[in-house]
Design a protein around this motif. Structure first.
Motif, short mmCIF file in Angstrom:
data_model
loop_
_atom_site.label_atom_id
_atom_site.label_comp_id
_atom_site.label_asym_id
_atom_site.label_seq_id
_atom_site.Cartn_x
_atom_site.Cartn_y
_atom_site.Cartn_z
N VAL A 1 0.86 -1.18 0.00
CA VAL A 1 0.00 0.00 0.00
C VAL A 1 0.90 1.24 0.00
CG1 VAL A 1 -1.60 1.37 1.37
CG2 VAL A 1 -2.01 -1.08 1.05
N ALA A 2 0.70 2.11 -0.97
CA ALA A 2 1.48 3.34 -1.10
C ALA A 2 0.56 4.54 -0.89
CB ALA A 2 2.14 3.43 -2.48
N ILE A 3 0.89 5.35 0.10
CA ILE A 3 0.09 6.53 0.45
C ILE A 3 0.93 7.77 0.18
CG2 ILE A 3 -1.13 7.72 2.31
CD1 ILE A 3 -1.53 5.00 3.65
N THR A 4 0.40 8.66 -0.67
CA THR A 4 1.18 9.81 -1.10
C THR A 4 0.61 11.12 -0.56
OG1 THR A 4 -0.09 10.03 -3.16
CG2 THR A 4 1.86 8.62 -3.21
N ALA A 5 1.46 12.15 -0.55
CA ALA A 5 1.08 13.47 -0.06
C ALA A 5 0.74 14.39 -1.22
CB ALA A 5 2.23 14.06 0.77
N ALA B 1 4.06 9.45 -6.45
CA ALA B 1 3.44 8.18 -6.80
C ALA B 1 4.41 7.31 -7.60
CB ALA B 1 2.16 8.43 -7.59
N CYS B 2 5.08 7.92 -8.57
CA CYS B 2 6.01 7.14 -9.40
C CYS B 2 7.19 6.62 -8.59
CB CYS B 2 6.51 8.01 -10.56
SG CYS B 2 5.23 8.47 -11.74
N CYS B 3 7.70 7.43 -7.68
CA CYS B 3 8.85 7.01 -6.87
C CYS B 3 8.50 5.89 -5.89
CB CYS B 3 9.42 8.20 -6.11
SG CYS B 3 10.30 9.37 -7.17
N LYS B 4 7.24 5.78 -5.53
CA LYS B 4 6.83 4.68 -4.67
C LYS B 4 6.48 3.43 -5.50
CE LYS B 4 5.13 7.50 -0.82
NZ LYS B 4 6.21 7.10 0.09
N VAL C 1 8.73 -0.72 -6.08
CA VAL C 1 7.87 -1.78 -5.56
C VAL C 1 7.57 -2.81 -6.65
CG1 VAL C 1 5.50 -2.23 -4.82
CG2 VAL C 1 6.87 -0.50 -3.64
N LEU C 2 7.21 -2.32 -7.84
CA LEU C 2 6.89 -3.22 -8.94
C LEU C 2 8.15 -3.88 -9.49
CD1 LEU C 2 4.11 -1.29 -10.89
CD2 LEU C 2 3.90 -2.90 -8.98
N ALA C 3 9.24 -3.15 -9.56
CA ALA C 3 10.49 -3.74 -10.06
C ALA C 3 10.92 -4.93 -9.21
CB ALA C 3 11.59 -2.68 -10.08
N THR D 1 4.19 2.01 2.37
CA THR D 1 5.12 3.10 2.14
C THR D 1 4.29 4.38 2.10
OG1 THR D 1 6.70 4.11 0.60
CG2 THR D 1 5.07 2.60 -0.36
N MET D 2 4.62 5.30 2.97
CA MET D 2 3.75 6.45 3.18
C MET D 2 4.57 7.73 3.33
SD MET D 2 2.91 8.31 6.23
CE MET D 2 1.72 9.60 6.57
#
Length: 485
Positions: A140-144, A152-155, A159-161, A218-219
């Motif tokens: 779960v990625a939570i962005t500001a 969003a891209c940096c999280k 993770v997908l790689a 990751t938040m």
């Protein structure tokens, strides 16, 4: 973009059970509505992420490499559209928004090509021992709201790689670009690998972080929210990466040239209207240089062009939301009441939207909230010092430890001071620059847990596994003998 923003769940559009408004900070008025994810959709999206993880996604590095490159191609092809959305919902100048789209494509390409091979720590007649890295599962990625697209891209990319799947929840202040990102990348990733959901309150984040299928969170956000996320992760021992902001100090030594450093120092504090966790938020200036540095910074602030991010020539846009405008206004007024001098700015601009004049404060000091707290706005408090040891002590006198900077005509001297700053990142004669996306990003103390970007961001999305292949014959060795060998 046709129609309104929609969620992406299991590779398909998901309208939501309701909707909430998103406001353009340049006007203060809503410009669209986005879906409200329902509890039932939380179950659906987590199940989809888990199912996708159990497919060949986690085992095929080549498949992931191709998908990440395809995602980068999509971002590059839609750069103008995505940049315009960032301007509309976040408020920053178009050039800065375009940098977000370009950086997003760059980070996907970086992780597409990043190789993290097993580390062989023993390879002899006794054994071959390899340290490998395995994906965790659904993340779960939570962005500001301050840099919504690049965050969003940096999280997502690391993770997908690493072979995980991801569910992204953007800030309710800036969900539009991230929802559109989810739509665009459906063609790059298999269903369930990348999901994007939105919610207008804290309930969605709580449901996602507590969910039993979530293996990592990751938040990026506030300390208060980070503590709640950590508490939600603790019962199930979920992995966490938390980036929780900073109160960075910049220390100007007595041998610096005010004219030479003013431009970089100004933008180190005022970039993105001060709404960067790594912005310089407290400026300590040796008393011998105080007048020269202050005059140069005031002059730069007064010629800064503030306006709608979509307008040509705009250097600073509005603050992103009404609560942040109220906070910055209150912090400046409190500092003024305690004796700080407003040298320029110090007021909301008389126009629609959340605009605040670039502000430089003289006579600031500890005990003022504008110094003690992270203001996250276009305000620069300047503090005079006489003794360098005292300046370093005050710079470190904070619960935060994200970044800091030292400004000097002698880089070697500056490096000695930089080594004394309690922070995850320290700059010399600049503030906030980075070797993106190869450089780790993270802080100490209340600034967070773990690092993002570079190979460190990849490793943070994995578990370590040791593969021990015995080549010995006869009686097995004891543990002590193995360690001695």
């Amino acid at each position: 973009m046709t129609g309104g923003p929609v969620q992406t769940i299991n590779g398909a559009s998901a309208p939501g059970g309701g909707s909430f408004a998103v406001v353009d900070p340049a006007t203060g008025e809503p410009f669209t509505r986005v879906p409200e994810c329902t509890p039932a959709q939380v179950e659906e999206v987590m199940a989809a992420a888990e199912a996708a993880f159990r497919t060949g996604w986690r085992t095929s590095r080549e498949r992931r490499r191709r998908a990440l490159h395809a995602a980068a191609d999509v971002l590059a092809a839609h750069e103008d559209e995505l940049a315009a959305l960032v301007v509309r919902e976040q408020g920053k100048p178009l050039a800065d928004a375009r940098m977000e789209a370009m950086a997003g494509a760059l980070v996907f390409r970086y992780y597409a090509d990043l190789e993290v091979p097993p580390e062989i720590i023993q390879d002899d007649g006794s054994a071959r021992v390899a340290v490998t890295h395995r994906p965790l599962g659904p993340v779960v990625a939570i962005t500001a709201w301050n840099i919504p697209l690049i965050m969003a891209c940096c999280k997502v990319a690391p993770v997908l790689a690493a072979g995980n799947t991801v569910v992204v929840k953007p800030s309710p202040f800036t969900p539009v670009t991230t929802l559109r990102l989810g739509e665009l990348l459906r063609e790059a990733f298999p269903p369930g690998v990348l999901n994007v959901v939105s919610g207008g309150g804290p309930e969605l984040g709580a449901l996602l972080t507590r969910h039993p299928l979530t293996r990592k969170i990751t938040m990026t956000g506030s300390v208060a929210t980070g503590k709640k996320v950590a508490a939600a992760a603790a019962p199930d021992l979920k992995r966490v990466t938390l980036e929780l902001g900073g109160n960075d100090a910049a220390i100007v030594l007595d041998d610096a040239d005010p004219a030479a450093i003013a431009e970089r120092l100004f933008w180190g504090a005022f970039g993105n209207c001060g709404q960067l966790c790594i912005a310089a938020k407290r400026i300590y200036v040796h008393e011998d240089l105080l007048d020269g540095v202050t005059e140069a910074l005031v002059a730069r602030a007064e010629r800064t062009v503030v306006g709608d991010g979509a307008a040509e020539g705009t250097e600073l846009g509005p603050l992103q939301n009404a609560p942040q405008l109220a906070r910055v206004t209150g912090l400046v007024e409190e500092a003024r009441a305690k004796g700080a001098r407003v040298l320029t700015g110090g007021r909301r601009l008389d126009r629609p939207g959340y605009f605040y004049a670039p502000t430089v404060l003289g006579g600031a000091g500890h005990g003022m909230r504008i110094v003690d707290e992270e203001q996250f706005g276009p305000v620069m408090p300047i503090l005079a010092y006489r003794d360098l040891d005292e300046a370093v002590r005050l710079a470190n006198d904070t619960a935060f430890g994200l970044g800091g900077s030292v400004w000097s005509g002698d880089p070697a001297r500056a490096a000695e001071v930089a080594a004394r700053i309690d922070a995850g990142m320290v700059w010399i004669n600049t503030h906030g620059d980075n070797a993106f996306p190869r450089q780790p990003f993270g802080g100490v103390k209340w600034s967070g847990l773990g690092s993002e970007l570079g190979p460190w961001g990849f490793l943070a999305a994995t578990d370590t596994q040791v593969v021990y292949e015995s080549r010995a014959t006869g009686e097995p060795p004891s543990l002590i003998q193995t360690q001695e060998a």
